[in-house]
Write a protein that holds these residues in place. Structure first.
Motif: not given
Ligand code: KG4
Ligand code: ZN
Length: 340
Positions: A149-159
């Motif tokens: 997962v690319k985690v940009k912020d606490y709740f901004e995630m992209e599998v």
């Protein structure tokens, strides 16, 4: 309410662990897990038995979490619970219990995505662990999940990558079963692997797209290989268990590292956080440390109790959501296939 006197109870029941934890200002005051031994004899999790065991365990586990945290339920500020993904029957127990408790106490209810929680466990405050900096890559590897997962912020995630069939923990456990080892076999494979020769046998690395994973073929190739050798020598497994485990573990770890290298190449992100039960594996831990020196990566592995399924990770997400008053509606329902 200030962070100082904000106490959040986290409840996890997505698979075969009934867990409860209390968090206060980023610090875990208690982290209780009742692991269901009943599944061992079946060599895997039996969903119907899991939900029944959750029913039995949930009240004692929550009591114990409150007692260990040395607080009364009336001091709680909110209840955070795993809404999904997971086994529906298991999720329903935690969801119904959490809704009832929150309603009874008149406090907010916070729904948590189990996969996000595995990642956000890195933000629990402990002396040993440092929180990753955004953006980072999170690889969750367990008996139920395998994804990057690319985690940009606490709740901004992209599998950006995931398994197309089995999870990596299943590859360990199913191969271990073929070798006659008890469930869950992952830790035993690791134990034998540490004494074996990783180059003794060669297993194929499954070919799928660069960021995705596939493990079902590996299990089959272990089965064919073992059958062939046992036909020639009935004692093949016992005489070679260390080398077989070392070779198998080497293949799996190398495959996981290939995927991480592909993800780093694609995103340019070199900060990497690992979670899930398979993060305990000595091979992946060594490989990550080597990659720090070799490729300049910064890697994070949480304490083992925060890697496997646990409620501390649910509680930290609860706290993060509590700060922005991100609460669940009263009619929230469990979601077996919940996405990010
Ligand atoms: O996170 P977890 O407790 O539960 C879920 O599956 O969500 O992970 C359990 C998985 C099992 O497949 C177990 O065999 C594997 O983690 N595991 C390991 C090791 N410790 C646990 N696999 C390889 N090496 C280990 N040391
Ligand atoms: Zn999990």
């Amino acid at each position: 309410m200030t962070q100082k006197n904000c106490y959040i109870l986290g409840i996890e029941s997505s698979c075969d662990d009934t867990a409860a934890a209390v968090i206060n200002n980023g610090e875990i005051l208690s982290n209780v897990v009742a692991t269901q031994a009943i599944h061992e004899q079946y060599g895997g999790v039996v969903p119907e038995l899991a939900s029944r065991a959750h029913q039995q365990n949930i009240v004692p586990v929550v009591h114990q979490a409150l007692r260990k945290a040395n607080i009364d339920k009336n001091q709680l500020s909110a209840i955070a619970f795993t809404r999904g993904p997971g086994l529906m029957g298991s999720l329903l127990v935690g969801t119904s219990f959490s809704k009832s408790l929150a309603m009874g106490l008149g406090i907010p209810l916070i729904d948590v995505n189990h996969m996000q929680a595995h990642i956000l466990a890195h933000f629990i405050k402990t002396e040993e662990q440092t929180a990753p900096n955004f953006p980072f890559l999170a690889m969750t590897i367990s008996g139920g999940h395998t994804q990057i997962v690319k985690v940009k912020d606490y709740f901004e995630m992209e599998v950006i990558g995931q398994t197309i069939d089995d999870a990596v923990g299943e590859a360990f456990d199913k191969s271990a079963k073929i070798l006659g080892l008890p469930y869950p076999g992952g830790p035993l494979v690791d134990k034998y692997a540490q004494k074996g020769n990783a180059k003794a046998f060669k297993f194929p690395k499954p070919k799928v797209s660069p960021l995705d994973f596939s493990f079902s073929g590996l299990k089959t190739s272990v089965l064919y290989f073992v059958e062939k050798e046992v036909n020639k020598n009935p004692d093949f497994i016992s005489e070679n268990i260390e080398d077989i485990c070392a070779s198998l573990q080497f293949t799996i770890v190398d495959y996981l590292m290939d995927k991480l290298k592909n993800a780093v190449k694609k995103t340019g992100i070199k900060e990497i956080a690992i979670g899930g039960g398979v993060s305990a594996n000595s091979g992946i831990r060594t490989a990550l440390k080597e990659a720090e020196a070799k490729y300049g990566w910064k890697t994070h592995i949480p304490k083992f109790e925060f890697c496997t399924d646990n409620a501390a990770m649910i509680a930290i997400v609860g706290e993060l959501k509590y700060k922005t008053q991100n609460f669940a509606e009263n009619n929230v329902v469990a979601s077996a296939r919940m996405k990010f």
